[in-house]
Design a protein around this motif. Structure first.
Motif, PDB file in Angstrom:
ATOM      1  N   PHE A 141     -29.815  20.790  -6.534  1.00  0.00           N
ATOM      2  CA  PHE A 141     -29.772  22.220  -6.825  1.00  0.00           C
ATOM      3  C   PHE A 141     -28.445  22.813  -6.381  1.00  0.00           C
ATOM      4  O   PHE A 141     -27.975  23.794  -6.964  1.00  0.00           O
ATOM      5  N   ASN A 142     -27.818  22.217  -5.369  1.00  0.00           N
ATOM      6  CA  ASN A 142     -26.495  22.674  -4.951  1.00  0.00           C
ATOM      7  C   ASN A 142     -25.486  22.533  -6.092  1.00  0.00           C
ATOM      8  O   ASN A 142     -24.622  23.399  -6.274  1.00  0.00           O
ATOM      9  N   HIS A 143     -25.582  21.445  -6.862  1.00  0.00           N
ATOM     10  CA  HIS A 143     -24.696  21.284  -8.005  1.00  0.00           C
ATOM     11  C   HIS A 143     -24.983  22.341  -9.053  1.00  0.00           C
ATOM     12  O   HIS A 143     -24.051  22.862  -9.686  1.00  0.00           O
ATOM     13  N   ALA A 144     -26.260  22.685  -9.237  1.00  0.00           N
ATOM     14  CA  ALA A 144     -26.610  23.736 -10.193  1.00  0.00           C
ATOM     15  C   ALA A 144     -26.042  25.080  -9.751  1.00  0.00           C
ATOM     16  O   ALA A 144     -25.585  25.882 -10.579  1.00  0.00           O
ATOM     17  N   ILE A 145     -26.051  25.334  -8.441  1.00  0.00           N
ATOM     18  CA  ILE A 145     -25.461  26.567  -7.909  1.00  0.00           C
ATOM     19  C   ILE A 145     -23.972  26.602  -8.225  1.00  0.00           C
ATOM     20  O   ILE A 145     -23.435  27.618  -8.686  1.00  0.00           O
TER      21      ILE A 145
END
Length: 226
Positions: free
Chosen positions: A24-28
């Motif tokens: 999810f950090n990559h999505a952020i």
């Protein structure tokens, strides 16, 4: 406000610190960078795990050395992020703190050549002085549990505020996303990412128009969303 003066196009240094490409950090990071580019500003993305950044501070790099020398990787990173207006940290909270990779980046890159006296005196450094700090952190724990541990206040004191004061930065903001676990519902994920995009637009407006103009006319943020 017809007399609003834009102060520049804006340049954002985004530091992504998570080893999982599907995290999810990559999505952020993707959502933030997309919103910044849509607003007509520039992004420099540094995916620390993807580039294999070495977080271990070398003896020769310690600023207290009379003739400190820096590795080529440190010099390259400084060249990549020099001249940015806002520094964006994106990371998970592991055991109460950011990952060692990010802490090592602070030590080796942000802290390159910065003397202890300058830190204590809150002197503006060449790289970070007068710039904005924006953080997005995630945790698998619930917000209630994190609050019980004093996580938000503790991290703000030992990391966010420390960076601002130590390097003479202008300001800091921190958006926290709790209970980020496998199986996170698409509804919540989409809302969180919309929050990220909205924050990106607001930061772009702060850079383009200035804080005082934005306070006087919050609608300026909508001009950044194209």
């Amino acid at each position: 406000m017809g007399d609003t003066q834009e102060t520049g196009t804006g340049r954002h240094a985004v530091f992504l610190c998570h080893p999982g490409p599907a995290s999810f950090n990559h999505a952020i990071a993707d959502a933030y960078c997309a919103a910044v580019r849509a607003a007509g500003q520039d992004v420099v993305l540094r995916d620390l795990y993807a580039i294999g950044f070495d977080p271990v501070l070398k003896a020769a790099e310690r600023p207290t050395n009379v003739a400190a020398t820096y590795g080529q990787d440190v010099l390259d990173e400084i060249e990549h992020i020099a001249g940015c207006d806002v520094f964006v940290l994106i990371y998970p909270i592991w055991f109460g703190t950011p990952p060692a990779m990010l802490k090592g980046y602070v030590e080796r890159v942000f802290g390159a050549g910065v003397q202890p006296e300058a830190l204590q005196g809150r002197a503006r450094t060449n790289l970070l002085g007068g710039k904005r700090l924006l953080s997005f952190s995630t945790s698998a724990a619930s917000k209630i549990w994190l609050d019980e541990q004093g996580q938000g206040q503790g991290l703000n004191s030992v990391f966010d505020q420390y960076l601002v004061h130590a390097f003479g930065m202008r300001s800091q903001e921190h958006r926290r996303f709790a209970h980020i676990v496998p199986g996170l519902s698409a509804r919540f994920a989409d809302q969180y990412l919309r929050d990220v995009a909205a924050q990106a637009q607001r930061t772009c407006a702060q850079i383009a128009f200035g804080d005082e103009a934005l306070l006087a006319d919050p609608a300026l943020v909508t001009r950044m969303a194209r």
